[in-house]
Design an enzyme around this catalytic site. Structure first.
Site, mmCIF file in Angstrom:
data_model
loop_
_atom_site.group_PDB
_atom_site.id
_atom_site.type_symbol
_atom_site.label_atom_id
_atom_site.label_comp_id
_atom_site.label_asym_id
_atom_site.label_seq_id
_atom_site.Cartn_x
_atom_site.Cartn_y
_atom_site.Cartn_z
ATOM 1 N N CYS A 85 0.813 -1.397 0.118
ATOM 2 C CA CYS A 85 -0.039 -0.079 0.100
ATOM 3 C C CYS A 85 0.930 1.153 -0.054
ATOM 4 O O CYS A 85 0.376 2.245 -0.182
ATOM 5 C CB CYS A 85 -0.913 0.122 1.087
ATOM 6 S SG CYS A 85 -1.872 -1.526 1.294
ATOM 7 N N CYS A 208 -12.887 0.475 9.230
ATOM 8 C CA CYS A 208 -12.420 0.097 7.892
ATOM 9 C C CYS A 208 -12.383 0.821 6.820
ATOM 10 O O CYS A 208 -13.412 1.324 6.301
ATOM 11 C CB CYS A 208 -12.754 -1.444 7.554
ATOM 12 S SG CYS A 208 -12.662 -2.547 8.995
ATOM 13 N N HIS A 334 -9.262 3.602 -0.594
ATOM 14 C CA HIS A 334 -8.004 3.148 -0.504
ATOM 15 C C HIS A 334 -7.675 2.229 -1.735
ATOM 16 O O HIS A 334 -7.575 1.005 -1.719
ATOM 17 C CB HIS A 334 -7.868 2.396 0.524
ATOM 18 C CG HIS A 334 -6.529 2.002 0.946
ATOM 19 N ND1 HIS A 334 -5.210 2.492 0.375
ATOM 20 C CD2 HIS A 334 -5.871 0.798 1.605
ATOM 21 C CE1 HIS A 334 -4.246 1.826 0.844
ATOM 22 N NE2 HIS A 334 -4.429 0.893 1.578
#
Lengths: 387, 387
Positions: A85, A208, A334
């Site tokens: 990431c 999350c 994300h």
């Protein structure tokens, strides 16, 4: 090493972008950035692309060359980097190095990811490639599980409560409502969060970040080439990359990442500023607890106080330091390989004074992008070029 | 930009290395290179790792950080780059750039791959991620198919025969017999090749490199730091990386890669030498026809004469220029992400005069590493440091 500036920037919205390919998202963001860069495409001497999961989820690698080809940037070195990431942040640092070192006068960095077309199982499997699968695979640990464990330690050690952590969620979801590129802003109450689905106790659904598609891009130029740019250039004051163990047993503390502490130390030294000088920071809040850990590791907040500061509004826009005014990963989304570049896109807009959720008078901003369980970290610092 | 040298080198054997992980191969090769580097591990300022298929075949990404951790190189930037089968060459160029630019005084590059544990179908699927799957996927084209098409064009245009192409196979398989690191050296006859299994007509089994495991590593240091190295340092005279389209329709000619031609032009200019000055070259012979194409694109052989030169022994050890004295990919093996680094390992041993298949008096060598259907290419040139 020369002074470098960001001139052109571009980003797709982050979210569920159906029918799009991982390449086309990259090309869209990069085309926007090139159009506002003040340099001709023929002057771009290097392309760096951050991507993590296009192999397993789209059956496509060699994205750097493919995207360079579609942009008409053939011949130059086009390089894909992967650090889970943190791929986007690593790509950014390499584009900066290429220009700083004089290897070229202008470079483009692109982060891109397409995830929402895959099943939850496929996404989890792809993301788990960021763990050390020999040492941690057999434990069954996933990333929500890891941050759940960290939360328990933080709660026991510092007295952090569910409501402290919810304050991060409420802030970032609220910030996201103001960001037109964000995947899911919302006005949430502590009760709504408390009633959301359990994921990996004590982590619940709203703790999350979502699964996302998206791409962002930036053109980096030598300072003396930034004069012809149509928008205010933003100076890169620091671009630091660190690495550490992927395995959990390599961590000295579940509530602190050595790669972040080290990157922060080096970045503040490189920029010759202190954490208190910053107006805003875009941090890697893949989970609410992650933002708490990162604010502490970066020295933005006293150790153990990450949750309390959020609860007191000190990390909100208008507080001591605006953390994730964009909505962060929790709200903005994300798209893993794009995230690090998207964070810088947000900071550039803030430092130009043109953000939809503007931090008043912002002059200095920081981004932090984390890979896996701290296996890679980048910390970068930016300043208005008229500062 | 400063002068840089290769000091320490390391390589595992290439082949079927059962029970080994992709990380452990990398650590083995890197440990050898570090031990002979003349610098302390604390002086290594950057790690670059080339890998292509560890995600799909081993479920493991973030290899750069993991391998850095196992080597005790934590904290420094550890970066994985991916450019299909050119990943190793791209990683090498970045390690060179890190030292040349002064970002650090010493860097390590590692290429690693583990493939033989996977099924043929899994390997083919993973390698096909190097094609443009939107434009070329639907055609059913694979890499053997692509080089089969190129062969047909070459045969029609230049009169290249099965026996001309077999001469490449016979030479490289024979060279491999002398290389203790090679996967499958052999003494073959034209008849044996002619009788081998058809793969993608006119390509037959012996025209194809094997599926392999392996890793190689090199330590690169600033020239003034090379004095303490125990073995003869080898000077990097050029390190060039180019990109081009992945899609077949982007090629102007199936028998010539623009990325190679461009990289060669830049590399010879950077090194200020001509192709005729070279003593040896390690080229990307994933298929026998590929070596023919590459020798022509690099200007080592007149256009259309790649097969004839091989048949006349002019590319053998002792000929005009020794091409793939190591055995090349055909014989040494092709652990895809490791190949580009392994090629340089071979050239370093040649230039030190310590190769098991030594090219007499070798002073200048070249490597060429290709990704996909020419989506990426690196060309590097090396010289004995006492030359």
């Amino acid at each position: 090493m020369r002074d470098v500036m960001i001139t052109g920037i571009g980003s797709t919205p982050f979210g569920r972008l159906e029918g799009r390919s991982v390449q086309s998202l990259a090309v869209e963001a990069a085309s926007m950035a090139l159009a506002r860069s003040g340099v001709d495409r023929s002057e771009i001497g290097a392309l760096y692309l951050g991507n993590f999961v296009a192999g397993p989820l789209s059956g496509q690698e060699v994205l750097a060359g493919m995207v360079g080809d579609e942009l008409g940037l053939t011949g130059i070195p086009c390089t894909k980097v992967e650090g889970a990431c943190a791929s986007g942040g690593i790509a950014f640092r390499h584009a900066v190095m290429a220009v700083r070192s004089g290897a070229c006068d202008a470079a483009i960095v692109i982060g891109t990811e397409k995830m929402t077309h895959a099943s939850g199982g496929q996404v989890t499997q792809a993301l788990n490639c960021a763990m050390d699968n020999r040492s941690d695979g057999p434990s069954g640990l996933t990333f929500p599980g890891l941050f759940g464990l960290a939360w328990r330690v933080h709660a026991e050690r510092y007295g952090t409560t569910r409501d402290d952590v919810s304050a991060v969620v409420i802030k970032n979801k609220r910030n996201g409502l103001k960001n037109p590129l964000a995947q899911m802003g919302a006005e949430l109450s502590a009760d709504m969060i408390r009633q959301s689905l359990p994921i990996a106790d004590p982590i619940q659904l709203y703790d999350c970040c979502p699964v996302s598609d998206g791409a962002a891009a930036l053109v980096i130029v030598a300072a003396d080439r930034a004069k012809s740019a149509p928008d205010l250039p933003i100076r890169v004051r620091a671009a630091v990359q660190t690495s550490g163990p992927a395995r959990i047993s390599g961590h000295d503390d579940l509530c602190s990442y050595r790669t972040t502490r080290l990157a922060a130390e080096r970045a503040f030294a490189e920029a010759r500023i202190a954490p208190g000088d910053l107006d805003l920071a875009e941090l890697h809040d893949c989970f609410s607890m992650a933002e708490i850990i990162h604010t502490e590791d970066l020295g933005l907040v006293p150790r153990g106080q990450g949750g309390k500061w959020a609860a007191e509004g000190r990390t909100a826009v208008g507080g001591d330091i605006a953390v994730n005014a964009s909505g962060g990963l929790l709200s903005k989304g994300h798209p893993v390989g794009a995230t690090g570049v998207g964070q810088i896109f947000e900071v550039v807009r803030q430092l130009r004074g043109e953000h939809a959720n503007q931090v008043r008078g912002a002059r200095l901003g920081l981004t932090q992008n984390v890979g896996g369980a701290g296996v890679a970290c980048t910390v970068s610092i930016f300043e208005r070029s008229d500062a």
